[in-house]
Design a protein around this motif. Structure first.
Motif, PDB file in Angstrom:
ATOM      1  N   PRO A  35      13.298  11.729   6.798  1.00  0.00           N
ATOM      2  CA  PRO A  35      12.585  12.707   7.363  1.00  0.00           C
ATOM      3  C   PRO A  35      11.185  12.725   7.151  1.00  0.00           C
ATOM      4  O   PRO A  35      10.354  13.404   7.570  1.00  0.00           O
ATOM      5  CB  PRO A  35      13.041  13.994   6.691  1.00  0.00           C
ATOM      6  CG  PRO A  35      13.758  13.569   5.362  1.00  0.00           C
ATOM      7  CD  PRO A  35      14.096  11.876   5.722  1.00  0.00           C
ATOM      8  N   ARG A  36      10.862  11.753   6.322  1.00  0.00           N
ATOM      9  CA  ARG A  36       9.444  11.559   6.084  1.00  0.00           C
ATOM     10  C   ARG A  36       8.484  11.227   7.413  1.00  0.00           C
ATOM     11  O   ARG A  36       9.098  10.479   8.029  1.00  0.00           O
ATOM     12  CB  ARG A  36       9.043  10.604   4.927  1.00  0.00           C
ATOM     13  CG  ARG A  36       9.752  10.939   3.591  1.00  0.00           C
ATOM     14  CD  ARG A  36       8.939  10.076   2.385  1.00  0.00           C
ATOM     15  NE  ARG A  36       9.425   8.676   2.718  1.00  0.00           N
ATOM     16  CZ  ARG A  36      10.043   8.055   1.751  1.00  0.00           C
ATOM     17  NH1 ARG A  36      10.722   8.778   0.945  1.00  0.00           N
ATOM     18  NH2 ARG A  36      10.426   6.921   2.013  1.00  0.00           N
ATOM     19  N   PRO A  37       7.079  11.330   7.296  1.00  0.00           N
ATOM     20  CA  PRO A  37       6.419  10.632   8.157  1.00  0.00           C
ATOM     21  C   PRO A  37       6.349   9.241   8.347  1.00  0.00           C
ATOM     22  O   PRO A  37       6.868   8.558   7.205  1.00  0.00           O
ATOM     23  CB  PRO A  37       4.992  11.078   7.977  1.00  0.00           C
ATOM     24  CG  PRO A  37       5.242  12.469   7.234  1.00  0.00           C
ATOM     25  CD  PRO A  37       6.466  12.306   6.389  1.00  0.00           C
ATOM     26  N   SER A  38       5.901   8.416   9.217  1.00  0.00           N
ATOM     27  CA  SER A  38       6.300   6.994   9.270  1.00  0.00           C
ATOM     28  C   SER A  38       4.963   6.617   8.234  1.00  0.00           C
ATOM     29  O   SER A  38       4.229   7.086   7.758  1.00  0.00           O
ATOM     30  CB  SER A  38       5.567   6.425  10.578  1.00  0.00           C
ATOM     31  OG  SER A  38       6.357   6.895  11.380  1.00  0.00           O
ATOM     32  N   GLU A  39       5.605   5.426   7.492  1.00  0.00           N
ATOM     33  CA  GLU A  39       4.864   4.798   6.423  1.00  0.00           C
ATOM     34  C   GLU A  39       4.896   3.320   6.713  1.00  0.00           C
ATOM     35  O   GLU A  39       6.094   2.899   7.162  1.00  0.00           O
ATOM     36  CB  GLU A  39       5.629   5.020   4.937  1.00  0.00           C
ATOM     37  CG  GLU A  39       5.371   6.572   4.695  1.00  0.00           C
ATOM     38  CD  GLU A  39       5.900   6.701   3.326  1.00  0.00           C
ATOM     39  OE1 GLU A  39       6.783   6.068   2.808  1.00  0.00           O
ATOM     40  OE2 GLU A  39       5.462   7.818   2.844  1.00  0.00           O
ATOM     41  N   ILE A  40       4.369   2.393   6.182  1.00  0.00           N
ATOM     42  CA  ILE A  40       4.195   1.229   6.377  1.00  0.00           C
ATOM     43  C   ILE A  40       5.365   0.516   5.207  1.00  0.00           C
ATOM     44  O   ILE A  40       4.907   1.016   4.078  1.00  0.00           O
ATOM     45  CB  ILE A  40       2.844   0.327   6.127  1.00  0.00           C
ATOM     46  CG1 ILE A  40       1.847   0.897   7.309  1.00  0.00           C
ATOM     47  CG2 ILE A  40       2.869  -1.315   5.964  1.00  0.00           C
ATOM     48  CD1 ILE A  40       0.359   0.488   7.154  1.00  0.00           C
ATOM     49  N   VAL A  41       6.287  -0.227   5.642  1.00  0.00           N
ATOM     50  CA  VAL A  41       7.152  -0.537   4.694  1.00  0.00           C
ATOM     51  C   VAL A  41       6.459  -1.851   4.193  1.00  0.00           C
ATOM     52  O   VAL A  41       6.474  -3.116   4.975  1.00  0.00           O
ATOM     53  CB  VAL A  41       8.603  -0.903   5.263  1.00  0.00           C
ATOM     54  CG1 VAL A  41       9.544  -1.370   4.361  1.00  0.00           C
ATOM     55  CG2 VAL A  41       8.839   0.336   5.797  1.00  0.00           C
ATOM     56  N   PHE A  42       6.326  -2.084   2.842  1.00  0.00           N
ATOM     57  CA  PHE A  42       5.903  -3.194   2.165  1.00  0.00           C
ATOM     58  C   PHE A  42       6.275  -3.606   0.823  1.00  0.00           C
ATOM     59  O   PHE A  42       5.458  -3.311  -0.075  1.00  0.00           O
ATOM     60  CB  PHE A  42       4.155  -2.956   2.327  1.00  0.00           C
ATOM     61  CG  PHE A  42       3.612  -4.357   2.248  1.00  0.00           C
ATOM     62  CD1 PHE A  42       3.489  -5.372   3.372  1.00  0.00           C
ATOM     63  CD2 PHE A  42       3.108  -4.799   1.041  1.00  0.00           C
ATOM     64  CE1 PHE A  42       2.882  -6.505   3.200  1.00  0.00           C
ATOM     65  CE2 PHE A  42       2.206  -6.111   0.965  1.00  0.00           C
ATOM     66  CZ  PHE A  42       2.153  -7.005   2.243  1.00  0.00           C
ATOM     67  N   PRO A  43       7.486  -3.750   0.674  1.00  0.00           N
ATOM     68  CA  PRO A  43       8.055  -4.206  -0.755  1.00  0.00           C
ATOM     69  C   PRO A  43       7.693  -5.309  -1.156  1.00  0.00           C
ATOM     70  O   PRO A  43       8.596  -6.453  -1.097  1.00  0.00           O
ATOM     71  CB  PRO A  43       9.792  -4.053  -0.536  1.00  0.00           C
ATOM     72  CG  PRO A  43       9.780  -4.527   0.933  1.00  0.00           C
ATOM     73  CD  PRO A  43       8.539  -3.957   1.583  1.00  0.00           C
ATOM     74  N   ALA A  44       6.570  -5.546  -1.705  1.00  0.00           N
ATOM     75  CA  ALA A  44       5.922  -6.911  -2.206  1.00  0.00           C
ATOM     76  C   ALA A  44       5.223  -6.847  -3.472  1.00  0.00           C
ATOM     77  O   ALA A  44       5.303  -5.751  -3.839  1.00  0.00           O
ATOM     78  CB  ALA A  44       5.013  -7.429  -0.903  1.00  0.00           C
ATOM     79  N   SER A  45       4.828  -7.871  -3.962  1.00  0.00           N
ATOM     80  CA  SER A  45       3.983  -7.856  -4.810  1.00  0.00           C
ATOM     81  C   SER A  45       2.605  -7.138  -5.088  1.00  0.00           C
ATOM     82  O   SER A  45       1.918  -6.819  -3.905  1.00  0.00           O
ATOM     83  CB  SER A  45       3.687  -9.523  -5.338  1.00  0.00           C
ATOM     84  OG  SER A  45       2.592  -9.945  -4.572  1.00  0.00           O
ATOM     85  N   ALA A  46       2.203  -6.824  -6.266  1.00  0.00           N
ATOM     86  CA  ALA A  46       0.890  -6.033  -6.206  1.00  0.00           C
ATOM     87  C   ALA A  46      -0.317  -6.782  -5.605  1.00  0.00           C
ATOM     88  O   ALA A  46      -1.061  -6.377  -4.961  1.00  0.00           O
ATOM     89  CB  ALA A  46       0.453  -5.747  -7.878  1.00  0.00           C
ATOM     90  N   ARG A  47      -0.383  -8.320  -5.876  1.00  0.00           N
ATOM     91  CA  ARG A  47      -1.312  -9.200  -5.350  1.00  0.00           C
ATOM     92  C   ARG A  47      -1.355  -8.867  -3.604  1.00  0.00           C
ATOM     93  O   ARG A  47      -2.289  -8.468  -3.079  1.00  0.00           O
ATOM     94  CB  ARG A  47      -1.502 -10.692  -5.446  1.00  0.00           C
ATOM     95  CG  ARG A  47      -2.241 -11.216  -5.037  1.00  0.00           C
ATOM     96  CD  ARG A  47      -2.114 -12.965  -5.508  1.00  0.00           C
ATOM     97  NE  ARG A  47      -0.811 -13.398  -5.026  1.00  0.00           N
ATOM     98  CZ  ARG A  47      -0.586 -13.902  -3.818  1.00  0.00           C
ATOM     99  NH1 ARG A  47      -1.621 -14.104  -2.908  1.00  0.00           N
ATOM    100  NH2 ARG A  47       0.442 -14.454  -3.547  1.00  0.00           N
ATOM    101  N   LEU A  48       0.022  -8.908  -2.802  1.00  0.00           N
ATOM    102  CA  LEU A  48      -0.054  -8.992  -1.621  1.00  0.00           C
ATOM    103  C   LEU A  48      -0.197  -7.484  -1.285  1.00  0.00           C
ATOM    104  O   LEU A  48      -0.662  -7.437   0.033  1.00  0.00           O
ATOM    105  CB  LEU A  48       1.512  -9.414  -1.096  1.00  0.00           C
ATOM    106  CG  LEU A  48       1.807 -10.781  -1.334  1.00  0.00           C
ATOM    107  CD1 LEU A  48       3.253 -11.166  -0.937  1.00  0.00           C
ATOM    108  CD2 LEU A  48       0.759 -11.612  -0.571  1.00  0.00           C
TER     109      LEU A  48
END
Length: 156
Positions: free
Chosen positions: A79-92
Motif C-alpha cells: 500500500p506504500r507509494p512506489s520506491e526503488i527496490v535496491f537490496p544491495a550493499s552500502a557501497r552500491l
C-alpha cells in the motif's frame, strides 16, 4: 569553484510511511519532497515537475527499499507509494544515490530497511562514508523540518 553537493539521508522502518513536518520557529529554504517512483527515470520526471511551494524550493528525495521483502519478491503488492527496490550493499546503495544527485534527480534518500536500530544506523554510516569518499557532504537532517511516521499518527 563548484560547491560540494550535500546529500541528506534518513533511515525508515519497514512499516513506516514517511512525511515531513515544518518545525515552528526554524528557518527553512527548502521543502523535502519524497519522490514516489520505482526507478530513476520516473524519479527524474517527477523531480522535473516540482514547483516552489510557499516560497520554499522543493528538495527531491529518493525512496529506496532495501528490505527483505524487496529481496524475496520485488513484485509484492504494497500500500506504500512506489520506491526503488535496491537490496544491495552500502557501497552500491551509495553509488545509486550519488548518480541520482550528480544528474539532478534528487538531493537525498529515504532508505527503508527492516534491520534493528543499530544495524540501520550502521548502514547509514557506511552509505555516508562511501558518499563522502565520492566527494559529497552528508547530512542526516534538513534545517526547519522533522521526519515523522505518518502511519503512527493515523493509529493514535
Amino acid at each position: 569553484m563548484t560547491p560540494v553537493p550535500v546529500v541528506t539521508l534518513w533511515p525508515l522502518d519497514e512499516g513506516s510511511e514517511p512525511a515531513f513536518r515544518r518545525i515552528d520557529g526554524l528557518p527553512a529554504a527548502v521543502h523535502p519532497w519524497p519522490l514516489d517512483a520505482d526507478n530513476l527515470r520516473d524519479a527524474a520526471v517527477l523531480a522535473g515537475r516540482l514547483d516552489d511551494a510557499d516560497g520554499l524550493t522543493p528538495m527531491p528525495i529518493l525512496r529506496i527499499d532495501t528490505t527483505r521483502h524487496a529481496r524475496l519478491d520485488p513484485a509484492i503488492h504494497s500500500p506504500r507509494p512506489s520506491e526503488i527496490v535496491f537490496p544491495a550493499s552500502a557501497r552500491l546503495l551509495a553509488g545509486l544515490i550519488a548518480d541520482a544527485v550528480r544528474v539532478g534527480v534528487a538531493v537525498g534518500a529515504l532508505i527503508r530497511t527492516n534491520e534493528d536500530p543499530a544495524t540501520r544506523g550502521q548502514l547509514l554510516h557506511e552509505v555516508g562514508d562511501h558518499l563522502r569518499r565520492a566527494g559529497f557532504v552528508v547530512a542526516f537532517a534538513v534545517e526547519g523540518w522533522q521526519l515523522y511516521d505518518e502511519a503512527l499518527l493515523r493509529v493514535s
